[in-house]
Every structure is written in C-alpha cells, then in structure tokens.
Design a protein around this motif. Structure first.
Motif, PDB file in Angstrom:
ATOM      1  N   MET A  52     -43.111   1.074  23.254  1.00 25.57           N
ATOM      2  CA  MET A  52     -44.134   0.009  23.197  1.00 25.57           C
ATOM      3  C   MET A  52     -44.744  -0.019  21.788  1.00 25.57           C
ATOM      4  N   ASN A  53     -44.667  -1.230  21.213  1.00 22.55           N
ATOM      5  CA  ASN A  53     -45.262  -1.286  19.866  1.00 22.55           C
ATOM      6  C   ASN A  53     -46.783  -1.524  19.950  1.00 22.55           C
ATOM      7  N   GLU A  54     -47.390  -1.544  18.811  1.00 18.79           N
ATOM      8  CA  GLU A  54     -48.864  -1.609  18.732  1.00 18.79           C
ATOM      9  C   GLU A  54     -49.407  -2.914  19.330  1.00 18.79           C
ATOM     10  N   LYS A  55     -48.679  -4.011  19.096  1.00 18.35           N
ATOM     11  CA  LYS A  55     -49.128  -5.326  19.581  1.00 18.35           C
ATOM     12  C   LYS A  55     -49.127  -5.369  21.102  1.00 18.35           C
ATOM     13  N   ASP A  56     -48.036  -4.842  21.701  1.00 25.45           N
ATOM     14  CA  ASP A  56     -47.945  -4.830  23.168  1.00 25.45           C
ATOM     15  C   ASP A  56     -49.070  -3.989  23.760  1.00 25.45           C
ATOM     16  N   PHE A  57     -49.288  -2.840  23.120  1.00 24.93           N
ATOM     17  CA  PHE A  57     -50.330  -1.933  23.611  1.00 24.93           C
ATOM     18  C   PHE A  57     -51.707  -2.622  23.574  1.00 24.93           C
ATOM     19  N   ALA A  58     -51.981  -3.320  22.445  1.00 26.37           N
ATOM     20  CA  ALA A  58     -53.275  -3.997  22.292  1.00 26.37           C
ATOM     21  C   ALA A  58     -53.436  -5.092  23.344  1.00 26.37           C
ATOM     22  N   SER A  59     -52.373  -5.850  23.589  1.00 29.84           N
ATOM     23  CA  SER A  59     -52.496  -6.945  24.564  1.00 29.84           C
ATOM     24  C   SER A  59     -52.729  -6.409  25.974  1.00 29.84           C
ATOM     25  N   LYS A  60     -52.144  -5.236  26.285  1.00 26.22           N
ATOM     26  CA  LYS A  60     -52.360  -4.657  27.610  1.00 26.22           C
ATOM     27  C   LYS A  60     -53.762  -4.047  27.742  1.00 26.22           C
ATOM     28  N   LEU A  61     -54.243  -3.525  26.616  1.00 25.35           N
ATOM     29  CA  LEU A  61     -55.542  -2.837  26.659  1.00 25.35           C
ATOM     30  C   LEU A  61     -56.712  -3.847  26.679  1.00 25.35           C
ATOM     31  N   LYS A  62     -56.518  -5.002  25.999  1.00 26.58           N
ATOM     32  CA  LYS A  62     -57.598  -5.975  25.806  1.00 26.58           C
ATOM     33  C   LYS A  62     -58.291  -6.378  27.120  1.00 26.58           C
ATOM     34  N   PRO A  63     -57.549  -6.757  28.192  1.00 31.71           N
ATOM     35  CA  PRO A  63     -58.252  -7.152  29.422  1.00 31.71           C
ATOM     36  C   PRO A  63     -59.136  -6.037  29.973  1.00 31.71           C
ATOM     37  N   TRP A  64     -58.645  -4.802  29.855  1.00 34.90           N
ATOM     38  CA  TRP A  64     -59.429  -3.662  30.351  1.00 34.90           C
ATOM     39  C   TRP A  64     -60.723  -3.511  29.527  1.00 34.90           C
ATOM     40  N   LEU A  65     -60.558  -3.659  28.233  1.00 39.01           N
ATOM     41  CA  LEU A  65     -61.747  -3.516  27.362  1.00 39.01           C
ATOM     42  C   LEU A  65     -62.739  -4.657  27.615  1.00 39.01           C
TER      43      LEU A  65
END
Lengths: 121, 137
Positions: A1-14
C-alpha cells in the motif's frame, strides 16, 4: 500500500474522530499544532555567530526584553549619578582653571575685555 | 526588540537631560558643614572658613570640587588660587556664571589670540593704576 492509498483510507476515520472531538480538546490540539509549527520554523542566526532554533531565539528575545525593562529604572539612576559626577568634576576643573590662570576673575567681568573677546570671534 | 531598545535609549537620554539641567544650578543641594571637609580641603579652602556656613550648598560643592584639583596645580597657580578664592566666593552666582562664560570664550580662541587679549587687559589695567584710576570694569 502506497502513501496515497493509506491516506485515503485513514481520512474518513480521522474526519469521524475530528467531529467527535469536544471544544476543549480542539483548542488544546490547535495550541499544540501552533507550538509544533513554531518549533519547525527556520533556525535563527544570532549576530552571525551562532545558529539556534527559532523557539530558543524567541525565548532569548523575551528574556532579554524582560530583563531590560526591569533594568530600565536602574540604568536611568546610574546615568543620572554618572552625569552628576562628571559635571561636578568638570565644574570644579573649570573653576580651578579660572582661578589659577594669569588673569584675575574680575577681568572676565570687565566690559572692555568682553567686547575685545567678542570682536575676536 | 528594536522598539524596546529605542525605549531604553530614550529613557537614558531623558534622564541625562534632566540630570544635566537640574544639576547646573540646584539651590536644593544640601550644605556641607566645614567639619565634614577633609583636612586638605579645609587647608585649601581656609580663606573661606569664616564664610563657609553662609554659602549655599551648590556653591560649596563646586568649591570642594575645585579644591580637589588644587594638588595638580603648579606653584604659581596655587598662589593665584589662594589669592583669588575669597573674592571668587564673594561674587554673586550671576557674576561667576558670566566670568565662566567669558573664560570659556577666551579658551576657544587660538593661543596667540588668548595671549594678545591677556596682555592687552593687563596693560590697560597697569595704565589705569598708573593714572590712579580704578581697574577696567
């Protein structure tokens, strides 16, 4: 998983967590963010001699200003006493010279002498 | 920071200005009793011993300050100082101030001009004394 994918998955949680944060916590987080930004500013070069972090430079600046303000009345007092002492010395010196030079003091009150002096200037 | 430095500087300049103006002629300067003078000061200011307590504090202060310069004077200068100190103290503050101003004016002239004026005044006085007239005033 690259950084962009990780950020998009984390954003809703944040975002969901951010909505749940109370006002007090938000304020504290904001303050912490500002402090972190402060610490991240460019280091400062003092008098071209040493380089210190921006936060340290600001602390030094505040300390110096605070001390200077406290010292202000003391400096004013020292200056006053210094001037008084220098003036006393100068006045004494002048009077001693006047009394010990060739002409008597009443020569300097003589109208003729003062007129001659004014024509020399 | 520059603002604070400027504030400090302004305060110092003001303090210096106030001190200068206040000290030039300060009638509130306390008197110095004759007994508080050092033995050397009493000896140098001896001609004023009788009148000392009548002199205002600021004048006493200046005379004490002058007496401190006395040891550095040449013998002839000491002699003149001794002869003139009493008359000097008897002058009014305005006369002393006027004499100082004229003296300072003389000192600003080139040495040869100073010499010329001194000689001229002394010649004039000798001439007046020879004719039985009072010294020039």
């Amino acid at each position: 998983m690259n950084e962009k994918d990780f950020a998009s998955k984390l954003k809703p949680w944040l975002d969901r967590s951010a909505n749940a944060i109370g006002e007090m916590q938000a304020t504290r987080l904001k303050a912490a963010r500002l402090r972190a930004q402060d610490a991240y500013r460019e280091p400062v070069r003092i008098l071209g001699l040493i380089t210190v972090p921006a936060g340290t430079a600001q602390t030094i600046q505040y300390t110096v200003v605070q001390r200077a303000l406290l010292l202000l009345p003391i400096l004013a007092l020292i200056a006053t006493l210094g001037v008084k002492s220098v003036q006393e010395r100068d006045m004494g010196e002048l009077d001693a010279q006047l009394l010990s030079q060739e002409l008597p003091p009443d020569a300097f009150l003589d109208q003729d002498f003062r007129t001659w002096l004014s024509t020399q200037r | 920071m520059a603002k604070h430095a400027a504030l400090i500087l302004v305060t110092l300049v003001l303090a210096l200005g106030i001190a200068t103006a206040a000290h030039a002629y300060d009638p509130s300067t306390p008197q110095t009793p004759w007994t508080r003078l050092s033995p050397d000061e009493r000896r140098i200011l001896g001609p004023l011993a009788q009148d000392w307590e009548r002199l205002p504090g600021f004048q006493q202060e200046r005379l004490i300050s002058s007496a401190r310069r006395y040891p550095s004077l040449q013998p002839i200068q000491k002699e003149r100082f001794n002869e003139r100190i009493r008359d000097w103290a008897a002058m009014t503050p305005e006369q002393r101030r006027a004499a100082r101003e004229t003296f300072q004016g003389l000192r600003r002239l080139p040495p040869e001009k100073q010499h010329e004026l001194r000689e001229r005044w002394l010649r004039e006085r000798q001439g007046n004394e020879g004719r039985g007239r009072p010294s020039p005033r």
